[in-house]
Design an enzyme around this catalytic site. Structure first.
Site, PDB file in Angstrom:
ATOM      1  N   LYS A 107       9.391 -15.390  -6.913  1.00  0.00           N
ATOM      2  CA  LYS A 107       9.960 -14.262  -6.179  1.00  0.00           C
ATOM      3  C   LYS A 107      11.166 -14.668  -5.328  1.00  0.00           C
ATOM      4  O   LYS A 107      11.904 -13.802  -4.871  1.00  0.00           O
ATOM      5  CB  LYS A 107       8.884 -13.607  -5.318  1.00  0.00           C
ATOM      6  CG  LYS A 107       7.817 -12.938  -6.175  1.00  0.00           C
ATOM      7  CD  LYS A 107       6.801 -12.181  -5.336  1.00  0.00           C
ATOM      8  CE  LYS A 107       5.800 -11.437  -6.193  1.00  0.00           C
ATOM      9  NZ  LYS A 107       4.755 -12.326  -6.754  1.00  0.00           N
ATOM     10  N   ASP A 108      11.368 -15.959  -5.138  1.00  0.00           N
ATOM     11  CA  ASP A 108      12.566 -16.424  -4.438  1.00  0.00           C
ATOM     12  C   ASP A 108      13.833 -15.897  -5.114  1.00  0.00           C
ATOM     13  O   ASP A 108      14.804 -15.554  -4.436  1.00  0.00           O
ATOM     14  CB  ASP A 108      12.620 -17.961  -4.432  1.00  0.00           C
ATOM     15  CG  ASP A 108      11.702 -18.563  -3.372  1.00  0.00           C
ATOM     16  OD1 ASP A 108      11.521 -17.941  -2.311  1.00  0.00           O
ATOM     17  OD2 ASP A 108      11.175 -19.671  -3.609  1.00  0.00           O
TER      18      ASP A 108
END
Ligand SMILES: *Cc1c(COP(=O)(O)O)cnc(C)c1O
Length: 432
Positions: A107-108
């Site tokens: 999700k970074d």
């Protein structure tokens, strides 16, 4: 490029509005009006391009009309300060390691991209923007860290009390500055519902500007297409059929893969790899979509009972069940099966997966056919789930990367709230 709503009940909007609003006015999800294919030359040259370079080419297809080329390049290059290596785990089965970013989960990528895009658009505005984000663990940390210190934005992370791992909790409760953690007495679905209620609350929206950083936001989910191209770029033998196995919860990741395919990436099939929350698997089998309350599993980032991005999948294929089944198959595994897979892969190959990646691996191990190459998305570093993984492979077998150790040193600060919207609303009403 304009964005329409999956509910088709509100006028199309610009990219800027789609990103700042998050959810469409008719409560649908935004979709780009076109998905432009990449030219053949791109696929010829992709093997010699860096992750940043090839992602910039993909990004131009979505955002090129709305953001100056130089700015977009800066956003993409500053987002992708890490690679997504492809590691062979077993014959013809590869792990696409998406955990090399600052919070050690995929999700970074979307969160860092969205923070930069939002900040680009906000350059013109004076009002504070409040980002509301519900998390089952990893979204909160990625969004909080992606937005940390960005001027003009405050982030409010809603997470289910006692249902995220220690390290996940530390990653969004210790940051301070423009990040506030709200500990909700309820489940992830309750957190998600609270955020949805806030977006439907017209009175509230007259008072403060709110936006979402969940995977429903186009700026979060479209960039997730980048690493599917990166995976293919790194494959030595590009002549074999490629199957992506995607450990899925809200289906943002898998939907981004479908977009990559529509842009020309030669993928033969996607596997929707689920834990016991198998709502989409059931849909694939029966054609009936029946959301139900989520159940807790050891792959907790996938404990979702009503996957938000499913509306995008339906829209992408005109609600045609058969067309969707042509693109993907579904599998579902119990906690015991996840444990067994994680352990046996570790024992036989030495490769340590996290519980989510293990779901993806198992699906390939069972379903891959002769002549196919399987790639599973290793969505987080195993040390993000140290307790669970140590239970399976034994203490001392889960090394913690330095950047995760640093988070553990911080002091947790959170605000406790019930799952009743009245309480959340009272909190929001105090904001400016
Ligand atoms: C969020 C998450 C998932 C699920 O991804 P979706 O895009 O919501 O389907 C899987 N694994 C991990 C580790 C996650 O953090």
């Amino acid at each position: 490029m304009n964005y329409y709503s999956t509910n088709h009940n509100t006028p199309d909007v610009t990219l800027e509005l789609a990103v700042t609003q998050g959810l469409a006015a008719d409560r649908g999800l935004f979709m780009p009006e076109r998905i432009d294919p990449l030219p053949e030359s791109f696929f010829r040259e992709i093997g010699s391009m860096s992750f940043q370079e090839l992602s910039f080419e993909v990004a131009k297809k979505f955002f090129g009309e709305d953001i100056p080329e130089y700015t977009l390049q800066k956003i993409v290059f500053n987002t992708l300060t890490f690679d997504t290596p492809l590691v062979e785990v077993n014959e013809n089965i590869y792990s696409l390691e998406l955990f090399h970013g600052p919070t050690s989960a995929f999700k970074d990528v979307g969160a860092r991209f969205m923070a930069r895009l939002l900040s680009h658009f906000l350059g013109k505005e004076k009002n504070m923007v409040h980002v509301l984000v519900a998390t089952s663990g990893d979204t909160g940390s990625a969004v909080a860290n992606g937005f940390l210190g960005v001027a003009g934005i405050k982030v409010h992370v809603l997470y289910p009390k006692g249902k995220v791992s220690d390290i996940q909790e530390k990653q969004f409760t210790t940051l301070g500055q423009n990040i506030t953690a709200l500990e909700i007495d309820g489940t992830f679905d309750d957190c998600q519902a609270l955020v949805k209620f806030a977006f439907m609350d017209d009175e509230l929206k007259k008072k403060i500007t709110i936006t979402s950083a969940n995977s429903i936001n186009v700026a979060r989910f479209l960039p997730q297409a980048f690493y599917y191209f990166n995976a293919w770029a790194k494959l030595e033998d590009k002549s074999r059929d490629v199957v992506f196995s995607v450990p899925s919860g809200n289906f943002g990741n898998l939907t981004a893969g479908l977009f990559a395919k529509k842009m020309g990436l030669p993928v033969s099939k996607f596997i929707a790899a689920n834990n016991l929350n198998d709502i989409v698997c059931k849909y694939l089998k029966t054609g009936v979509y029946e959301p139900r309350p989520s159940v807790s599993t050891i792959a907790n980032a996938m404990d979702v009972g009503d996957p938000s991005n499913f509306a995008r999948i339906l829209d992408l294929y005109g609600h045609n069940h058969q067309a969707i089944c042509n693109e993907m198959i579904g599998t579902t595994y119990s906690d015991d099966q996840i444990r067994e897979t994680l352990l046996s892969v570790f024992m036989t190959t030495g490769y340590l997966m996290d519980p989510h990646g293990a779901v993806g691996y198992r699906a390939l191990n069972e379903l891959l056919k002769d002549g196919e190459t399987g790639i599973f998305l290793e969505t987080a570093h195993p040390a993000k789930f140290t307790e669970t993984v140590e239970d399976i492979v034994g203490k001392g077998n889960v090394p913690m990367p330095q950047k995760l150790q640093n988070f553990m040193k911080g002091e947790k600060i959170s605000i406790q709230i019930s799952s009743d919207y009245k309480d959340f609303r009272a909190y929001l009403n105090e904001l400016e």
